[in-house]
Design a protein around this motif. Structure first.
Motif, PDB file in Angstrom:
ATOM      1  N   LEU A 183      -7.022  13.504   3.028  1.00 36.47           N
ATOM      2  CA  LEU A 183      -5.558  12.415   3.309  1.00 36.47           C
ATOM      3  C   LEU A 183      -5.853  11.197   2.073  1.00 36.47           C
ATOM      4  N   PHE A 184      -7.141  11.326   1.539  1.00 37.77           N
ATOM      5  CA  PHE A 184      -7.501  10.038   0.727  1.00 37.77           C
ATOM      6  C   PHE A 184      -6.625  10.187  -1.007  1.00 37.77           C
ATOM      7  N   GLY A 185      -7.128  11.745  -0.880  1.00 37.05           N
ATOM      8  CA  GLY A 185      -6.746  12.461  -2.160  1.00 37.05           C
ATOM      9  C   GLY A 185      -5.150  12.017  -3.164  1.00 37.05           C
ATOM     10  N   LYS A 186      -5.447  11.977  -4.548  1.00 37.51           N
ATOM     11  CA  LYS A 186      -4.679  11.883  -5.177  1.00 37.51           C
ATOM     12  C   LYS A 186      -3.411  11.756  -5.217  1.00 37.51           C
ATOM     13  N   ASN A 198      -0.188   8.285   2.223  1.00 31.35           N
ATOM     14  CA  ASN A 198       0.413   7.641   1.787  1.00 31.35           C
ATOM     15  C   ASN A 198       0.663   6.340   2.607  1.00 31.35           C
ATOM     16  N   ALA A 199      -0.468   6.114   3.348  1.00 34.22           N
ATOM     17  CA  ALA A 199      -0.060   4.689   3.344  1.00 34.22           C
ATOM     18  C   ALA A 199      -1.518   4.219   3.097  1.00 34.22           C
ATOM     19  N   ALA A 200      -2.379   4.627   2.438  1.00 33.09           N
ATOM     20  CA  ALA A 200      -3.386   3.438   1.760  1.00 33.09           C
ATOM     21  C   ALA A 200      -3.326   2.839   0.437  1.00 33.09           C
ATOM     22  N   SER A 201      -3.926   1.989  -0.170  1.00 33.51           N
ATOM     23  CA  SER A 201      -3.382   1.564  -1.480  1.00 33.51           C
ATOM     24  C   SER A 201      -4.199   0.657  -1.730  1.00 33.51           C
ATOM     25  N   ASP A 243      -6.917  -4.241   0.333  1.00 36.68           N
ATOM     26  CA  ASP A 243      -6.090  -3.799   0.722  1.00 36.68           C
ATOM     27  C   ASP A 243      -5.558  -3.277   1.660  1.00 36.68           C
ATOM     28  N   THR A 244      -6.504  -2.047   2.255  1.00 34.56           N
ATOM     29  CA  THR A 244      -6.323  -1.394   3.097  1.00 34.56           C
ATOM     30  C   THR A 244      -7.450  -1.503   4.000  1.00 34.56           C
ATOM     31  N   ASN A 275      -2.939   9.700  -1.605  1.00 31.98           N
ATOM     32  CA  ASN A 275      -2.218   8.630  -2.063  1.00 31.98           C
ATOM     33  C   ASN A 275      -2.775   7.978  -3.022  1.00 31.98           C
ATOM     34  N   GLY A 276      -2.268   8.135  -3.791  1.00 34.09           N
ATOM     35  CA  GLY A 276      -2.309   8.095  -5.133  1.00 34.09           C
ATOM     36  C   GLY A 276      -2.005   6.136  -5.936  1.00 34.09           C
ATOM     37  N   GLY A 277      -1.670   5.117  -5.056  1.00 33.31           N
ATOM     38  CA  GLY A 277      -2.318   4.394  -5.190  1.00 33.31           C
ATOM     39  C   GLY A 277      -3.566   3.918  -4.575  1.00 33.31           C
ATOM     40  N   ILE A 278      -4.759   4.623  -4.550  1.00 32.58           N
ATOM     41  CA  ILE A 278      -6.062   3.477  -4.036  1.00 32.58           C
ATOM     42  C   ILE A 278      -6.502   3.801  -5.218  1.00 32.58           C
TER      43      ILE A 278
END
Length: 267
Positions: A100-103, A81-84, A160-161, A106-109
């Motif tokens: 860890l980057f799955g929706k 929940n830190a990357a977007s 952004d990240t 991290n739904g904002g990616i």
């Protein structure tokens, strides 16, 4: 100063851990040679760099998941929940952290550029991206971080990240590259960090031991240099409106391969 270790963790036996890790890597020398000959892949033997890439790719297929399991308690809170937005994933290797980057996490990616110059890892990296549900937004960039502006087509203030997980220890000219990555980040953009760093205990035995281990460590770990003051270089890269960096959990005067963990937000 680094956070103190607990009584259980603060043991001189920790100094022997890098020798164990070196032995794991050495074990994959013979299988790499055997498999390359068996598959008539003689390109591997054209240069030592080619051989090291093949050797490390084979070793990391085994050791990458083990390394993830060991580091997971530290890295999971950092990445979840830190990357977007548009993300730059530097040196993802075989993609052991992509889940860890799955929706769900991290739904904002919206887009991830995976910058991985070792083509021997691309097949597994693609597979990891698909498995994590990122197949439609994950794009592998097969160049070094130092070539992002020229070969990678990444524009200034478009990211952004930025994510660097145990990769800045391996890239060439890291201080310069960190300064080159900084302009790619948007104002308010976040840099997530989990990296090997030079021990803060330079006056103690571990400081000399780390220097000695580092004479062979880069050969066995694909160029990884464990003596870089990466945390200091990040702070000097540009202006930050927020800096939250800390030592690895429980790491202290007996750790030869210490870490810095946290994030920086661009001003």
């Amino acid at each position: 100063m680094p956070e103190p270790q607990t009584a259980q963790q603060a043991s001189p036996l920790n100094l022997l851990r890098p020798l164990l890790l070196l032995s794991y890597s050495a074990f994959y020398l013979i299988p790499t040679i055997y498999e390359s000959i068996l598959n008539f892949n003689f390109k591997v033997f054209q240069s030592f760099d080619n051989f090291k890439d093949a050797w490390f790719a084979r070793f990391w297929t085994f050791f990458g998941p083990k390394s993830r399991q060991f580091a997971e308690p530290s890295v999971m809170p950092l990445l979840k929940n830190a990357a977007s937005g548009v993300c730059l994933d530097i040196g993802p290797g075989s993609g052991e952290w992509l889940y860890l980057f799955g929706k769900a996490n991290n739904g904002g990616i919206t887009k991830i550029y995976g910058v991985e110059p070792n083509i021997g890892m691309h097949a597994q990296l693609r597979e990891s991206a698909v498995k994590a549900g990122l197949g439609d937004i994950y794009e592998i960039v097969g160049c070094g971080a130092e070539e992002l502006s020229t070969k990678g087509g990444i524009q200034k203030e478009s990211i952004d990240t930025i994510i660097t997980v145990q990769c800045l220890c391996s890239i060439p000219s890291p201080e310069t590259i960190i300064k080159e990555l900084y302009p790619l980040l948007k104002s308010g953009g976040k840099w997530l960090v989990y990296e090997h760093v030079r021990t803060k205990y330079q006056g103690d035995f571990v400081g000399y031991w780390q220097q000695g281990i580092n004479q062979v460590w880069p050969t066995f770990f694909n160029g990884c240099d464990i003596t870089r003051p990466t945390d200091e270089w990040l702070l000097q890269a540009g202006e930050w409106q927020e800096v939250k960096l800390r030592p690895g959990e429980g790491e202290g005067p007996y750790d030869t391969v210490p870490h810095v963990i946290g994030h920086l937000v661009k001003k």
